[in-house]
Design a protein around this motif. Structure first.
Motif, short mmCIF file in Angstrom:
data_model
loop_
_atom_site.label_atom_id
_atom_site.label_comp_id
_atom_site.label_asym_id
_atom_site.label_seq_id
_atom_site.Cartn_x
_atom_site.Cartn_y
_atom_site.Cartn_z
N ASP A 34 12.64 8.95 -11.21
CA ASP A 34 13.12 8.47 -12.50
C ASP A 34 14.65 8.46 -12.45
N VAL A 35 15.25 7.30 -12.57
CA VAL A 35 16.72 7.24 -12.45
C VAL A 35 17.41 8.08 -13.52
N ALA A 36 16.71 8.35 -14.62
CA ALA A 36 17.31 9.17 -15.69
C ALA A 36 17.52 10.62 -15.24
N ASP A 37 16.86 11.02 -14.15
CA ASP A 37 17.05 12.39 -13.65
C ASP A 37 18.34 12.52 -12.84
N PHE A 38 19.02 11.41 -12.62
CA PHE A 38 20.21 11.42 -11.75
C PHE A 38 21.41 10.83 -12.49
N GLY B 284 8.65 2.80 11.86
CA GLY B 284 7.96 2.35 10.66
C GLY B 284 8.82 2.43 9.42
N THR B 285 8.16 2.69 8.29
CA THR B 285 8.78 2.49 6.98
C THR B 285 8.61 3.71 6.08
N ALA B 286 9.65 4.00 5.32
CA ALA B 286 9.53 4.97 4.22
C ALA B 286 9.85 4.19 2.95
N SER B 287 9.22 4.54 1.84
CA SER B 287 9.51 3.79 0.62
C SER B 287 9.51 4.66 -0.62
N LEU B 288 10.18 4.18 -1.62
CA LEU B 288 10.09 4.81 -2.95
C LEU B 288 10.41 3.77 -4.02
N LYS B 289 10.00 4.09 -5.23
CA LYS B 289 10.24 3.20 -6.39
C LYS B 289 11.13 3.95 -7.39
N ALA B 290 11.91 3.18 -8.13
CA ALA B 290 12.74 3.80 -9.16
C ALA B 290 12.23 3.36 -10.53
N ALA B 291 11.86 4.33 -11.35
CA ALA B 291 11.39 4.00 -12.70
C ALA B 291 12.51 4.24 -13.69
#
Ligand code: OOG
Length: 256
Positions: free
Chosen positions: A94-98, A249-256
């Motif tokens: 959650d971008v609000a945490d940063f 390979g790949t690492a991923s994450l999403k930002a809410a």
């Protein structure tokens, strides 16, 4: 050690992280040197451990020219990783945490048996059980993401979160693998593992040496982030981030 209020500075930095609210730089104001900055980092991380987090690894920072140039600090630094900073691969932050989060593509090592303090790491494949692509989310607690060397060290090298892709056995060469950072399917940064101290394997020797100066020993089972291969990119709400490392390979994450 100086008469500085190490606990007080750690408290300010810890609160800034907890409240996602930037603070002014501290080093120039209080006369913080590098050794004292590592003492602040220790106190800052201890604050996390006191509330139940576990120390699970170590990171290096500013191991590539691109990173050094981006933040205007040209020395390799190290920081500590806790379990609470780990985001599952493909997970959501959650971008609000940063405060002003940025993401960067990295290579992670899963540590095996480490040599005694003072000994060289020796055979890399003895010290490292597995390797993986990773994303580090950094979030300087200082206003405008601007800091001096002691400031960033005190702030646990901007460490905030990280996601690690699938582990695999250490491939033959690690020193010139292509690295991509993709945001929403578009390439945002391109690099090579060669940007990480010439070869990310070198980062482990550096980590053992630098942390050893402060009596910190890397442990079997720890994660080790070798430092970003490219400059970092601001993380915006809704972004889908992928770090791709050739052969790994790949690492991923999403930002809410
Ligand atoms: C400092 C931390 C840099 C890396 O991989 O180079 C770092 C910063 O840029 O805020 O983690």
């Amino acid at each position: 050690m100086t008469g500085l209020d190490i606990a007080g500075i750690a408290q300010r930095l810890g609160r800034a992280a907890d409240e996602a609210a930037a603070i002014p730089q501290v080093a120039a104001e209080v006369g913080l040197d590098v050794d004292t900055a590592y003492a602040v980092q220790d106190a800052l991380v201890r604050r996390r451990l006191d509330r139940g987090e576990r120390l699970v690894g170590m990171k290096l920072g500013l191991t590539s020219r691109a990173k050094m140039a981006q933040v205007g600090v040209d020395e390799v630094i190290w920081g500590r990783l806790t379990d609470a900073m780990r985001v599952p691969d493909g997970g959501t932050v959650d971008v609000a945490d940063f405060i002003h989060p940025r993401v960067e593509p990295e290579v992670a090592f899963l540590l095996d048996r480490l040599p005694e303090p003072g000994e060289p790491v020796g055979a890399f494949t003895d010290a490292v059980r597995a390797v993986a692509p990773a994303i580090e989310l950094i979030d300087s607690r200082y206003a405008n993401f601007t800091f001096s060397l002691p400031d960033v060290i005190a702030d646990n090298t901007s460490a905030a979160a990280y996601a690690i892709g699938p582990w695999s056995a250490v491939p033959d060469g690690l020193d010139n693998l292509g690295v991509l950072l993709e945001i929403d399917g578009r390439v945002a940064q391109v690099g090579s593992t060669a940007a990480i101290l010439g070869d990310p394997r070198r980062a482990l020797d550096e980590g053992v040496r630098l942390a050893g100066r402060y009596g910190v020993r890397l442990r079997e089972g720890w994660v080790f982030l070798a430092g970003a291969a490219t400059a970092a990119v601001p993380l915006r709400r809704g972004a889908q981030v992928r770090a791709v490392v050739e052969k790994l390979g790949t690492a991923s994450l999403k930002a809410a």
